[in-house]
Design a protein around this motif. Structure first.
Motif, PDB file in Angstrom:
ATOM      1  N   HIS A   1      -9.628  10.901  -0.757  1.00  0.00           N
ATOM      2  CA  HIS A   1      -9.998  11.480  -2.210  1.00  0.00           C
ATOM      3  C   HIS A   1      -8.928  10.986  -3.123  1.00  0.00           C
ATOM      4  O   HIS A   1      -7.872  10.926  -2.979  1.00  0.00           O
ATOM      5  N   LEU A   2      -9.255  10.612  -4.329  1.00  0.00           N
ATOM      6  CA  LEU A   2      -8.403   9.762  -5.309  1.00  0.00           C
ATOM      7  C   LEU A   2      -8.204  10.808  -6.485  1.00  0.00           C
ATOM      8  O   LEU A   2      -8.980  11.473  -6.941  1.00  0.00           O
ATOM      9  N   PHE A   3      -6.798  10.910  -6.810  1.00  0.00           N
ATOM     10  CA  PHE A   3      -6.382  11.730  -7.749  1.00  0.00           C
ATOM     11  C   PHE A   3      -5.784  10.761  -8.710  1.00  0.00           C
ATOM     12  O   PHE A   3      -4.612  10.039  -8.443  1.00  0.00           O
ATOM     13  N   LEU A   4      -6.410  10.786 -10.017  1.00  0.00           N
ATOM     14  CA  LEU A   4      -5.778   9.917 -10.885  1.00  0.00           C
ATOM     15  C   LEU A   4      -4.645  10.682 -11.707  1.00  0.00           C
ATOM     16  O   LEU A   4      -4.654  11.961 -11.938  1.00  0.00           O
ATOM     17  N   THR A   5      -3.402  10.018 -12.184  1.00  0.00           N
ATOM     18  CA  THR A   5      -2.319  10.555 -12.527  1.00  0.00           C
ATOM     19  C   THR A   5      -2.045   9.744 -13.865  1.00  0.00           C
ATOM     20  O   THR A   5      -1.018  10.396 -14.654  1.00  0.00           O
ATOM     21  N   GLY A   6      -2.577   8.878 -14.453  1.00  0.00           N
ATOM     22  CA  GLY A   6      -2.263   8.255 -15.715  1.00  0.00           C
ATOM     23  C   GLY A   6      -2.622   6.893 -15.638  1.00  0.00           C
ATOM     24  O   GLY A   6      -3.121   6.285 -14.931  1.00  0.00           O
ATOM     25  N   ARG A   7      -2.213   6.099 -17.019  1.00  0.00           N
ATOM     26  CA  ARG A   7      -2.332   4.599 -16.936  1.00  0.00           C
ATOM     27  C   ARG A   7      -0.896   3.982 -17.081  1.00  0.00           C
ATOM     28  O   ARG A   7      -0.074   4.508 -17.538  1.00  0.00           O
ATOM     29  N   LEU A   8      -0.962   2.958 -16.702  1.00  0.00           N
ATOM     30  CA  LEU A   8       0.172   2.034 -16.450  1.00  0.00           C
ATOM     31  C   LEU A   8       0.950   2.014 -17.954  1.00  0.00           C
ATOM     32  O   LEU A   8       2.192   2.438 -18.165  1.00  0.00           O
ATOM     33  N   LYS A   9       0.187   1.394 -18.846  1.00  0.00           N
ATOM     34  CA  LYS A   9       0.491   1.231 -20.233  1.00  0.00           C
ATOM     35  C   LYS A   9       0.808   2.385 -21.091  1.00  0.00           C
ATOM     36  O   LYS A   9       1.293   2.200 -22.108  1.00  0.00           O
TER      37      LYS A   9
ATOM     38  N   PRO B   1       0.845  -1.159  -0.078  1.00  0.00           N
ATOM     39  CA  PRO B   1       0.035  -0.019  -0.196  1.00  0.00           C
ATOM     40  C   PRO B   1       0.630   1.323  -0.100  1.00  0.00           C
ATOM     41  O   PRO B   1       2.031   1.437   0.773  1.00  0.00           O
ATOM     42  N   CYS B   2       0.671   2.325  -0.793  1.00  0.00           N
ATOM     43  CA  CYS B   2       1.294   3.543  -0.897  1.00  0.00           C
ATOM     44  C   CYS B   2       0.724   4.367   0.361  1.00  0.00           C
ATOM     45  O   CYS B   2      -0.299   4.445   0.508  1.00  0.00           O
ATOM     46  N   PRO B   3       1.551   5.202   0.733  1.00  0.00           N
ATOM     47  CA  PRO B   3       1.154   6.053   1.953  1.00  0.00           C
ATOM     48  C   PRO B   3       0.254   7.297   1.202  1.00  0.00           C
ATOM     49  O   PRO B   3       0.402   7.383  -0.138  1.00  0.00           O
ATOM     50  N   PRO B   4      -0.453   8.231   2.018  1.00  0.00           N
ATOM     51  CA  PRO B   4      -1.011   9.339   1.320  1.00  0.00           C
ATOM     52  C   PRO B   4      -0.455  10.072   0.279  1.00  0.00           C
ATOM     53  O   PRO B   4       0.768  10.502   0.736  1.00  0.00           O
ATOM     54  N   GLY B   5      -0.772  10.374  -0.733  1.00  0.00           N
ATOM     55  CA  GLY B   5      -0.009  11.167  -1.543  1.00  0.00           C
ATOM     56  C   GLY B   5       0.995  10.136  -2.826  1.00  0.00           C
ATOM     57  O   GLY B   5       1.431  10.890  -3.525  1.00  0.00           O
TER      58      GLY B   5
ATOM     59  N   GLY C   1      -2.634   6.297  -9.627  1.00  0.00           N
ATOM     60  CA  GLY C   1      -3.079   7.551  -8.911  1.00  0.00           C
ATOM     61  C   GLY C   1      -2.698   7.383  -7.438  1.00  0.00           C
ATOM     62  O   GLY C   1      -1.625   6.763  -7.118  1.00  0.00           O
ATOM     63  N   ALA C   2      -3.296   8.563  -6.675  1.00  0.00           N
ATOM     64  CA  ALA C   2      -2.841   8.632  -5.359  1.00  0.00           C
ATOM     65  C   ALA C   2      -4.051   9.024  -4.454  1.00  0.00           C
ATOM     66  O   ALA C   2      -4.997   9.727  -4.815  1.00  0.00           O
ATOM     67  N   LEU C   3      -4.241   8.518  -3.152  1.00  0.00           N
ATOM     68  CA  LEU C   3      -5.212   8.740  -2.365  1.00  0.00           C
ATOM     69  C   LEU C   3      -4.716   9.741  -1.275  1.00  0.00           C
ATOM     70  O   LEU C   3      -3.701   9.584  -0.648  1.00  0.00           O
ATOM     71  N   ASP C   4      -5.278  10.935  -1.131  1.00  0.00           N
ATOM     72  CA  ASP C   4      -4.788  11.928  -0.100  1.00  0.00           C
ATOM     73  C   ASP C   4      -5.404  11.345   1.325  1.00  0.00           C
ATOM     74  O   ASP C   4      -5.757  10.360   1.623  1.00  0.00           O
ATOM     75  N   GLU C   5      -5.115  12.245   2.329  1.00  0.00           N
ATOM     76  CA  GLU C   5      -5.232  11.954   3.747  1.00  0.00           C
ATOM     77  C   GLU C   5      -6.720  11.584   3.827  1.00  0.00           C
ATOM     78  O   GLU C   5      -7.118  11.078   4.833  1.00  0.00           O
ATOM     79  N   ASP C   6      -7.407  12.357   3.200  1.00  0.00           N
ATOM     80  CA  ASP C   6      -9.205  12.094   3.406  1.00  0.00           C
ATOM     81  C   ASP C   6      -9.686  11.077   2.516  1.00  0.00           C
ATOM     82  O   ASP C   6     -11.050  10.939   2.494  1.00  0.00           O
TER      83      ASP C   6
END
Length: 547
Positions: free
Chosen positions: A425-433, A376-380, A418-423
């Motif tokens: 909320h999901l922020f998408l950053t792109g596609r793996l492929k 699991p990734c940490p927040p952000g 993507g990344a989840l913030d402390e609250d």
């Protein structure tokens, strides 16, 4: 970091989503409680179809399909624009116990045939197409039955099914993998001959519909215009099924498809309180807003509770501009075919903060973001988004390899970064492929596209990898310019666009190659067609204005 489904549930005492078990009982509550209320407004004359009439229509279609020789568990294709015939065929087939596979009517014959044959449908139900012409042939051996619905001025509806094309075909293909619980087979985005087949149970349909209704608190006083096609999850679950289950009204535009010329008049005719669309449509409506919203004759456009955007990333500047123009919050949502559409959404303003650039919090599912080692990734922290819950499919039909990779212990690997913030909320950053590796540096095309969209004079952009002997890959961009806005206005050139990027991107992210183009290809859902972009531009050896 994982976010549980409970994190998105509001006080259940304030709003209760409709109770249903799937497609078969979708109309039960509104047909009993409000039988004369309009379920659909359809066609150029905007005929109204009540819940009682639609309920009876679904029963009639079910009886005709059974009489034609179809049996519970059989798969049928459905080829139609957004018309009353589509709705009647879908709900009628479900009541007959059939599994329905909606298909894009605009697909050419080879693609349509490949998908339907791979599934093994026993018949194809045909409704009207947006162009008014018959859909492509569906191949030999599979009967195509035309469904027609006639509406009377008194509000009654009658259905006729032309079964003269032959008896049901023998079952074959992947249909043998279907279960008694299955309601739908949806094809993933892309060309159907390469698309994967996703089986969705009645339980998944019910969970998806309840989730959409709960997030937006949809009820009998709500109405919308169907801007998205019903053969994909966005239009099917968010616009059609959720509205009908909650007792609201759906306007089906003339010819069964979105038209920017009639959209606001349709919204007014429906008394619409919300609508959902892809960013491409939101951009079109924003560009036309100054003219369209002032040229309307008669009463003004009704006040909107909210707007919704899904199926592709929405530029933050567009989101803010639409909110100012229409005076309503624009809520971004995120989903995929494999999760029966919606997985996350921004909340209504009264239930939580709106974070521009986010696609919100989980809606009836669990999310986790994992790094390349599966931790699991940490927040952000950026990683791959995984989804788990009652809406998630069990796998792909006829594709054990992709199923084994994409579905792990009930979790679906979305392939999205993507990344989840402390609250949460999901922020998408792109596609793996889609990630570009330039000299060892990882570059997100979606991030660069978002920056390019903020460049003055740029309407749309596509970023892709260009093969390079030195760096392995270079960053290429195809850019569509906005129309000049007045005397003396001058559209930017490739170097001006690149200069804009240099102040906002890391050096390795700045596009090495930029081409100004007149348009970009899009999928049927309205998202950027990256495969077509790569074919048209990434492999093109001729690049004007290169660095």
């Amino acid at each position: 970091m994982a976010v549980p489904a409970a994190a998105s549930v509001r006080d259940p005492g304030r709003y209760r989503p409709p109770a249903l078990t799937g497609l078969t009982d979708l109309l039960d509550r509104p047909a009993r409680a409000r039988p004369q209320a309009p379920a659909l407004i359809t066609g150029a004359d905007r005929a109204r179809v009540s819940y009682r009439a639609l309920d009876e229509l679904a029963d009639a279609v079910a009886a005709r399909l059974t009489a034609a020789g179809l049996r519970p568990g059989d798969a049928v294709g459905l080829v139609s624009a957004n018309t009353v015939e589509f709705v009647a065929a879908l709900l009628g087939a479900a009541r007959a116990g059939l599994v329905v596979a909606p298909v894009d009517p605009a697909l050419p014959e080879p693609r349509m045939t490949a998908g339907l044959e791979a599934l093994g449908v026993r018949a194809v139900l045909l409704g009207p197409t947006a162009g008014g012409t018959p859909p492509a042939a569906v191949g030999p051996g599979v009967p195509a039955w035309t469904l027609r619905v006639d509406l009377s001025p008194a509000g009654t509806a009658t259905a006729s099914l032309g079964t003269g094309a032959g008896a049901p075909a023998d079952a074959g293909g992947a249909a043998g993998e279907l279960t008694a619980q299955d309601a739908l087979v949806l094809f993933t985005a892309g060309t159907t001959d390469r698309a994967k087949m996703v089986p969705l149970t009645h339980g998944a349909v019910a969970a998806s519909v309840r989730g959409v209704c709960a997030v937006y608190e949809l009820g009998p006083d709500d109405a919308t215009v169907a801007a998205m096609p019903f053969f994909h999850g966005h239009g099917l679950f968010a616009a059609l099924l959720s509205t009908l289950a909650s007792g609201g009204c759906v306007l089906l535009p003339a010819r069964g498809r979105f038209s920017a010329h009639t959209f606001w008049d349709d919204m007014r005719a429906a008394g619409a309180t919300w609508f959902t669309a892809v960013p491409t449509i939101h951009e079109i409506l924003l560009d036309r807003a100054a003219t369209d919203l002032t040229d309307l004759a008669g009463p003004p456009v009704p006040a909107l509770r909210f707007l919704r955007s899904s199926s592709a990333p929405l530029n933050t500047a567009t989101q803010r501009a639409l909110e100012r123009t229409l005076g309503a919050p624009l809520l971004s949502a995120y989903g995929m075919t494999e999760s029966a559409h919606q997985a996350t959404s921004e909340p209504l303003p009264q239930h939580g903060p709106l974070k521009h650039g986010s696609v919100g919090r989980p809606a009836g599912v669990e999310l986790r973001v994992l790094d390349p080692d599966g931790k699991p990734c940490p927040p952000g922290g950026e990683g791959e988004v995984w989804v788990h819950g009652p809406t998630v499919a069990r796998g792909y039909l006829g594709n054990p390899g992709e199923t084994a990779y994409g579905f792990v212990d009930g979790w679906f690997r979305t392939g999205d970064l993507g990344a989840l913030d402390e609250d949460g909320h999901l922020f998408l950053t792109g596609r793996l492929k889609n990630v570009i590796i330039r000299g060892g540096e990882k570059v997100s095309p979606e991030h660069i596209e978002d920056v390019l969209a903020g460049c003055p004079g740029v309407a749309e952009a596509a970023v892709f990898a260009v093969p390079d002997a030195t760096y392995g890959q270079r960053v290429g961009a195809a850019v569509v310019l906005s129309p000049a806005e007045g005397p003396g206005s001058e559209a930017p050139g490739a170097e001006e666009v690149r200069r804009y990027c240099r102040g906002r991107l890391a050096p390795f992210e700045v596009p090495d190659r930029i081409r100004i183009v007149t348009s970009l290809p899009h999928t049927a859902k309205g998202g950027l067609d990256r495969a077509a972009v790569d074919l048209q531009y990434a492999q093109d050896p001729v690049w004007p204005g290169l660095t």
